[in-house]
Design an enzyme around this catalytic site. Structure first.
Site, mmCIF file in Angstrom:
data_model
loop_
_atom_site.group_PDB
_atom_site.id
_atom_site.type_symbol
_atom_site.label_atom_id
_atom_site.label_comp_id
_atom_site.label_asym_id
_atom_site.label_seq_id
_atom_site.Cartn_x
_atom_site.Cartn_y
_atom_site.Cartn_z
ATOM 1 C CG ASP A 1 -1.549 1.268 1.539
ATOM 2 O OD1 ASP A 1 -2.257 1.742 0.653
ATOM 3 O OD2 ASP A 1 -1.355 1.817 2.640
ATOM 4 C CG ASP B 1 -1.439 7.962 0.359
ATOM 5 O OD1 ASP B 1 -0.540 8.814 0.412
ATOM 6 O OD2 ASP B 1 -2.195 7.825 -0.620
ATOM 7 C CD GLU C 1 -3.893 9.826 4.163
ATOM 8 O OE1 GLU C 1 -4.279 10.985 3.940
ATOM 9 O OE2 GLU C 1 -4.068 8.893 3.361
ATOM 10 N N GLY D 1 -9.188 11.046 -2.559
ATOM 11 C CA GLY D 1 -9.410 12.423 -2.169
ATOM 12 C C GLY D 1 -10.745 12.978 -2.614
ATOM 13 C CE LYS D 2 -11.309 13.850 -8.891
ATOM 14 N NZ LYS D 2 -11.386 13.473 -10.291
ATOM 15 C CD GLU D 3 -13.086 8.540 -4.946
ATOM 16 O OE1 GLU D 3 -12.194 9.356 -4.610
ATOM 17 O OE2 GLU D 3 -12.996 7.817 -5.954
ATOM 18 N NE ARG D 4 -10.039 10.566 2.641
ATOM 19 C CZ ARG D 4 -8.804 10.240 2.228
ATOM 20 N NH1 ARG D 4 -7.869 11.150 2.133
ATOM 21 N NH2 ARG D 4 -8.520 8.987 1.924
ATOM 22 C CE LYS E 1 -4.936 15.765 -1.302
ATOM 23 N NZ LYS E 1 -4.640 14.459 -1.891
ATOM 24 C CG ASN F 1 -0.615 12.366 -5.456
ATOM 25 O OD1 ASN F 1 -0.242 13.388 -6.024
ATOM 26 N ND2 ASN F 1 -1.748 12.292 -4.790
ATOM 27 C CG ASP G 1 -1.892 2.554 6.364
ATOM 28 O OD1 ASP G 1 -2.239 2.206 5.219
ATOM 29 O OD2 ASP G 1 -2.256 3.615 6.896
HETATM 30 C C1 XBP Z 1 -5.025 6.496 0.891
HETATM 31 C C2 XBP Z 1 -5.980 7.455 0.327
HETATM 32 C C3 XBP Z 1 -5.562 8.468 -0.604
HETATM 33 C C4 XBP Z 1 -5.112 9.847 -0.118
HETATM 34 C C5 XBP Z 1 -5.702 10.900 -1.014
HETATM 35 O O1 XBP Z 1 -4.606 5.630 -0.131
HETATM 36 O O2 XBP Z 1 -7.159 7.293 0.518
HETATM 37 O O3 XBP Z 1 -6.731 8.612 -1.279
HETATM 38 O O4 XBP Z 1 -5.553 10.126 1.201
HETATM 39 O O5 XBP Z 1 -5.223 10.750 -2.276
HETATM 40 P P1 XBP Z 1 -3.795 4.240 0.139
HETATM 41 P P2 XBP Z 1 -5.857 11.500 -3.561
HETATM 42 O O6 XBP Z 1 -3.699 3.996 1.627
HETATM 43 O O7 XBP Z 1 -4.617 3.202 -0.579
HETATM 44 O O8 XBP Z 1 -2.432 4.434 -0.484
HETATM 45 O O9 XBP Z 1 -6.304 12.871 -3.150
HETATM 46 O O10 XBP Z 1 -4.732 11.511 -4.534
HETATM 47 O O11 XBP Z 1 -7.024 10.676 -4.064
HETATM 48 MG MG MG Z 2 -2.868 3.177 3.402
#
Ligand code: XBP
Ligand code: MG
Length: 237
Positions: free
Chosen positions: A13, A15, A22, A56-59, A86, A129, A184
């Site tokens: 994974d 992020d 984050e 991000g967009k979904e959030r 963002k 990213n 994580d």
């Molecule tokens: C974690 C996420 C990511 C970022 C936001 O992804 O949900 O969406 O918080 O990224 P993972 P974007 O743990 O699966 O790596 O704004 O680029 O969508």
């Molecule tokens: Mg993650």
């Protein structure tokens, strides 16, 4: 039986797992809200709840629907614009070196490569990213390190849906038993397990209190010498 099949591929994974990103994402969202004079602010407790939604967009969409008062609701066009802003702010903070790989990750990738394991990524974030952060932290192009990078822009449904992991299996022509996922968060764990992939969890800043009951291995660090013995044997590293 599946334990006798060699693990050929480690799927990471991004992020929270490869890097603690984050806080940089959260600050970038807040800067984006400010930039269009939108009176929203995501503090850490709110952001922790919002991380149940991948992408991000979904959030932003979820917050707009569930948390924002009627007078503060925004349009789909606003959501697109905010996410673009963002991404720009997030990229700037990565370029400044504000985000680093988690301790032990660099060495784990090197040892795995040396031992001829394939490496892959499964992440809800975008290819851009991923590329930017790997370039800044490893000074390498992602495709020189990872055989396949499964990103949110390639699937319809992000985590906890299993599609991001299934795409890795399909593209690399692997069976789930030949892979191990590193995650994580709970939504990441659920995504990998729904693709039938054994999963090692190492919680990150925001996910320490998540439920990891279905994890196959629990890690307190990415240092190989601190992995559970059963996992080291399984990986043959
Ligand atoms: C974690 C996420 C990511 C970022 C936001 O992804 O949900 O969406 O918080 O990224 P993972 P974007 O743990 O699966 O790596 O704004 O680029 O969508
Ligand atoms: Mg993650």
């Amino acid at each position: 039986m599946s334990d006798r099949i060699e693990i050929q591929c480690l799927i990471f994974d991004f992020d929270g797992t490869l890097a603690e990103t984050e806080e940089a994402h959260r600050k970038a969202f807040n800067k984006a809200f400010n930039s269009i004079k939108l009176n929203w602010h995501w503090d850490q407790p709110i952001y922790k709840k919002l991380l149940q939604i991948a992408g991000g967009k979904e959030r932003i969409e979820f917050y707009n629907k569930s948390f924002s008062s009627n007078s503060k609701k925004i349009s789909s066009k606003d959501i697109e614009d905010i996410h673009l802003q963002k991404t720009k702010f997030y990229s700037q903070s990565v370029a400044k070196g504000c985000v680093q790989l988690r301790p032990g990750i660099r060495k784990l990738l090197e040892i795995a490569k040396y031992n001829k394991k394939e490496l892959a990524i499964s992440t809800s974030t975008s290819r851009d990213n991923v590329a930017l952060l790997l370039k800044s932290c490893l000074n390498e192009n992602p495709e020189d390190v990872f055989s396949f990078i499964s990103t949110g822009d390639l699937v319809q449904k992000k985590k906890p849906n299993p599609d991001l992991y299934k795409l890795v299996l399909a593209e690399m022509n692997l069976m789930p038993e030949q892979c191990l996922a590193f995650e994580d968060s709970r939504i990441g764990l659920v995504s990998a397990k729904r693709a039938n992939i054994k999963t090692a969890v190492n919680p990150s800043q925001y996910s320490a209190e998540d439920n990891f009951d279905e994890a196959d291995y629990f890690l307190t660090s990415f240092l190989l010498e601190q992995f559970p013995k059963s996992l080291r044997r399984r990986l043959a590293l």
